[in-house]
Design an enzyme around this catalytic site. Structure first.
Site, PDB file in Angstrom:
ATOM      1  N   ASP A  17       0.856  -1.178   0.000  1.00 22.69           N
ATOM      2  CA  ASP A  17       0.000   0.000   0.000  1.00 22.69           C
ATOM      3  C   ASP A  17       0.901   1.239   0.000  1.00 22.69           C
ATOM      4  O   ASP A  17       2.054   1.179   0.443  1.00 22.69           O
ATOM      5  CB  ASP A  17      -0.897  -0.026   1.239  1.00 22.69           C
ATOM      6  CG  ASP A  17      -1.757   1.218   1.374  1.00 22.69           C
ATOM      7  OD1 ASP A  17      -2.420   1.587   0.392  1.00 22.69           O
ATOM      8  OD2 ASP A  17      -1.735   1.826   2.461  1.00 22.69           O
ATOM      9  N   ASP A  19      -0.098   5.079   0.840  1.00 21.72           N
ATOM     10  CA  ASP A  19      -0.269   6.091   1.880  1.00 21.72           C
ATOM     11  C   ASP A  19      -0.152   5.497   3.275  1.00 21.72           C
ATOM     12  O   ASP A  19      -0.823   4.515   3.605  1.00 21.72           O
ATOM     13  CB  ASP A  19      -1.619   6.785   1.732  1.00 21.72           C
ATOM     14  CG  ASP A  19      -1.735   7.560   0.428  1.00 21.72           C
ATOM     15  OD1 ASP A  19      -0.693   7.811  -0.213  1.00 21.72           O
ATOM     16  OD2 ASP A  19      -2.862   7.926   0.054  1.00 21.72           O
TER      17      ASP A  19
END
Length: 265
Positions: A17, A19
Site C-alpha cells: 500500500d 499512503d
C-alpha cells in the site's frame, strides 16, 4: 523469502500500500497542491484537501471519505488532457519522495533481491502508481483507472476502484498475467480497509496500523511495523496547519507548518 518455483516461474510477490505504508501521510495532498499551483483547482478546494489529508494522517481513512475523494477527482479531471496531468508529475514527486520510509524501501528491495516482483497498491490513480513504480524501480503499480477518450479524461472510471475488494481484483489480474501465487505472497498496509488484501496472502504485515487493524493484527499474530509517531505535538500543529490553510494564509505559511509536522520516521 523464495520468489520463484522450480520451473523458474514467479511463485510469490510483495504488494505495498502507498499512503501511510510506503510513505508518511497521503500522496493525494501533493497532487492537490500541484493542481492548485497550475490553476486546476481553487484555493477553497485545496484547503479542503489539506484538511482531509491531516485527518487521514491522524485518524485513517473511511469508506465514505474514500468514495468522496474518488468522485471529486473524477469531476476535477473530466475534460482534462492526459498530457496536462502528466506534467504535474515533477511537482507531485517533489512532495512524495522525501516522505518515503527508507525502511519500507529496504523491505521492498529485499523482496526483489529474493526473486519476488514488488508492486505498489493504491486507491490513487493508475498514473500515480505507474509513475512511482518507475521512479522506485518496482515491478509495477496497481491503481484506480480512469477512462480516456481522444486524449482526455472523461471523469468516468475505467475499472474497479482500487479500494477494499478492488485491490484483490487488481492482484488477481496481475497474478493471472505474471504467474503469481497470491496465497504465497506478502502484503503491507496500514488500514482496516485493506483487510481483503491482507487476508488474501500468506504473509500479512501491518505498518502504522489504524486502531481496528491493530486489534486484528494482534488477534492474527501479524507483524506490526511502527514508523509514523505522531504524538500530541503533531496533533496540535496539524490543527494549526488546517486552520492556516482554510484561513488562506497561502503556500508559504503552509510550507512552514508542514516542515514542522513532517514525518518522524
Amino acid at each position: 523469502m523464495e520468489g520463484a518455483n522450480g520451473n523458474g516461474r514467479v511463485a510469490a510477490a510483495a504488494f505495498f500500500d502507498l499512503d501511510k505504508t510506503l510513505m508518511a501521510g497521503s500522496s493525494g495532498i501533493f497532487f492537490a497542491r500541484a493542481a492548485y499551483e497550475t490553476g486546476m483547482i481553487s484555493r477553497r478546494r485545496l484547503a479542503r484537501d489539506v484538511y482531509e489529508n491531516l485527518r487521514f494522517r491522524l485518524r485513517g481513512s473511511t469508506d465514505e471519505r474514500a468514495d468522496d475523494v474518488r468522485k471529486r477527482v473524477g469531476k476535477m479531471i473530466a475534460g482534462v488532457r492526459v498530457r496536462d496531468l502528466e506534467r504535474l508529475s515533477p511537482r507531485v514527486l517533489s512532495g512524495v519522495l522525501p516522505r518515503l520510509y527508507p525502511q519500507m524501501l529496504e523491505r521492498a528491495y529485499a523482496h526483489q533481491d529474493a526473486g519476488m516482483p514488488v508492486y505498489i497498491m493504491t486507491a490513487a490513480s493508475q498514473e500515480m502508481a505507474d509513475l512511482l513504480a518507475r521512479v522506485l524501480a518496482f515491478d509495477g503499480g496497481l491503481g484506480s483507472r480512469s477512462e480516456v477518450v481522444d486524449g482526455r479524461y472523461t471523469g468516468r472510471p475505467a475499472g474497479p476502484f482500487n479500494y477494499r475488494e478492488g485491490k484483490v481484483l487488481s492482484m488477481r489480474e496481475v497474478a493471472a498475467r505474471e504467474g503469481i501465487d497470491i496465497e504465497a505472497s506478502y502484503a503491507y498496509s496500514d488500514s482496516e480497509s485493506d483487510l481483503p488484501m491482507l487476508r488474501a496472502v500468506r504473509h500479512a504485515i501491518v505498518v502504522n496500523p489504524d486502531r481496528e487493524l491493530r486489534r486484528i493484527a494482534a488477534e492474527e499474530g501479524w507483524e506490526v511495523i511502527e514508523l509514523d509517531r505522531l504524538g500530541r505535538r503533531l496533533k496540535v500543529l496539524a490543527a494549526v496547519g488546517a486552520a492556516a490553510a482554510i484561513g488562506g494564509l497561502g503556500g508559504a505559511a503552509w510550507e512552514r507548518v508542514g516542515a514542522r509536522i513532517g514525518p518522524r520516521a
